[in-house]
Design an enzyme around this catalytic site. Sequence first.
Site, PDB file in Angstrom:
ATOM      1  N   ARG A   1       0.814  -1.221   0.000  1.00 58.40           N
ATOM      2  CA  ARG A   1       0.000   0.000   0.000  1.00 58.40           C
ATOM      3  C   ARG A   1       0.845   1.268   0.000  1.00 58.40           C
ATOM      4  O   ARG A   1       0.307   2.369  -0.059  1.00 58.40           O
ATOM      5  CB  ARG A   1      -0.963   0.021   1.192  1.00 58.40           C
ATOM      6  CG  ARG A   1      -2.249  -0.752   0.953  1.00 58.40           C
ATOM      7  CD  ARG A   1      -3.364  -0.325   1.902  1.00 58.40           C
ATOM      8  NE  ARG A   1      -3.791   1.051   1.664  1.00 58.40           N
ATOM      9  CZ  ARG A   1      -4.702   1.692   2.393  1.00 58.40           C
ATOM     10  NH1 ARG A   1      -5.281   1.065   3.406  1.00 58.40           N
ATOM     11  NH2 ARG A   1      -5.047   2.928   2.127  1.00 58.40           N
ATOM     12  N   LYS A   2       2.155   1.122   0.060  1.00 60.07           N
ATOM     13  CA  LYS A   2       3.027   2.288   0.051  1.00 60.07           C
ATOM     14  C   LYS A   2       3.399   2.662  -1.390  1.00 60.07           C
ATOM     15  O   LYS A   2       3.172   1.902  -2.328  1.00 60.07           O
ATOM     16  CB  LYS A   2       4.287   2.002   0.873  1.00 60.07           C
ATOM     17  CG  LYS A   2       4.003   1.575   2.310  1.00 60.07           C
ATOM     18  CD  LYS A   2       3.102   2.551   3.039  1.00 60.07           C
ATOM     19  CE  LYS A   2       2.967   2.246   4.530  1.00 60.07           C
ATOM     20  NZ  LYS A   2       2.149   1.043   4.792  1.00 60.07           N
ATOM     21  N   SER A   3       4.011   3.828  -1.553  1.00 64.06           N
ATOM     22  CA  SER A   3       4.319   4.339  -2.901  1.00 64.06           C
ATOM     23  C   SER A   3       5.249   3.407  -3.658  1.00 64.06           C
ATOM     24  O   SER A   3       5.079   3.183  -4.861  1.00 64.06           O
ATOM     25  CB  SER A   3       4.937   5.734  -2.806  1.00 64.06           C
ATOM     26  OG  SER A   3       4.043   6.639  -2.197  1.00 64.06           O
TER      27      SER A   3
END
Length: 384
Positions: free
Chosen positions: A185-187
Amino acid sequence: MAANSKRNVPIALPSMGEEEWLALREPIESGWLTQGAKVSAFEAAFAERHQVAHALATTSCTTALHLGMAALGVGPGDEVIVPAFTWVSTANAVLYCGAKPVLCDVDPVTFNIDPARLGALVTDRTKLVVVVHLFGLCADMDGIRAALPDRVRILEDAACAAGASYKGRPAGGLGTAACFSFHPRKSITCGEGGMLTTNDPELAARAEVMRNHGASISEEQRHQGPQPYLLPAFDELGFNYRMTDLQAAVANVQLGKLDGFVAEREQGARRYRQALGDIDWLRQPESPNDGQHAWQAYVTVVDPARAPKPRNEIMAELHERGVATRPGTHAVHMLGYYRQRFGFDVDDFPGARDCERNTMAIPLHNRMSDADFDHVVDAIRSVA
């Protein structure tokens, strides 16, 4: 709406392609899969991008938090101040060290720790403050530092903040140390993984040993050195928090795309702000004037006094329309374990309480099309 009725827009989706796939070939063919040259290369590139002297890759941001606290000497009898509105790992890592987490309420506008509330929480036992840059927005570091005595160190929980900056300085070098996440879910992601950064050479050296079971030499040194009989000394209690070269190979490709990813997310955030800014019951997230929001998530606030229906009903309706949403995160004091262990009441931290009840993250990721954005906007506007 009829044309878009079958479209589904996920809350997050990793952006990967053939480069990441091909990056796996070298470690697979070489047979060196655990921490090695690929991890070292990723650490060096990450440190350069975030303008820090040292970066140590770990298995997750949670283990990076634990490692950082342990290397800083946090232990029984110590108190560590953490925001009341954050993912549970922030507080859990304090407990892993045998210390006491002290919750501080948050600013409901930025979702970050409120500097005005910090001073009253500092005691003789306060060892550390964990400052979370929630959803990719850097906390008010100047206000936080001004509220603390010099002896209290700052650990950035920068899980959401790869590529973020505060007054021109990248997240990761704003405190004594910082921790990043590479969860999907992180960049940028490599499935799981984390990073501990610091400008303190002694702290980096101690964390390096503790990351690898407390061993005095690395696996690379042991296996590739001229003395095959050599075993490391173990003078520290350590952990196995090493990232694999498979993960690092993927992560390094992702890191090269970080600035482009953040720019795309910034464009998406502006698009949402323009399209949804006139909805009086939906507050848009803050964007800094003197830094870069990393936009790990686009987290709005549903005003319960103005919204046409409760937030949860809005989220359920958006789900039916093919738009994934999530609460921003949770209030730590409202979680069962923390309520039972520390006796917290729901109303003890009203800012965190209201953030848990009223925040609504809407889709923002690097695989969204124009049609996806239009679908999300149309669905939200149709709720009214």
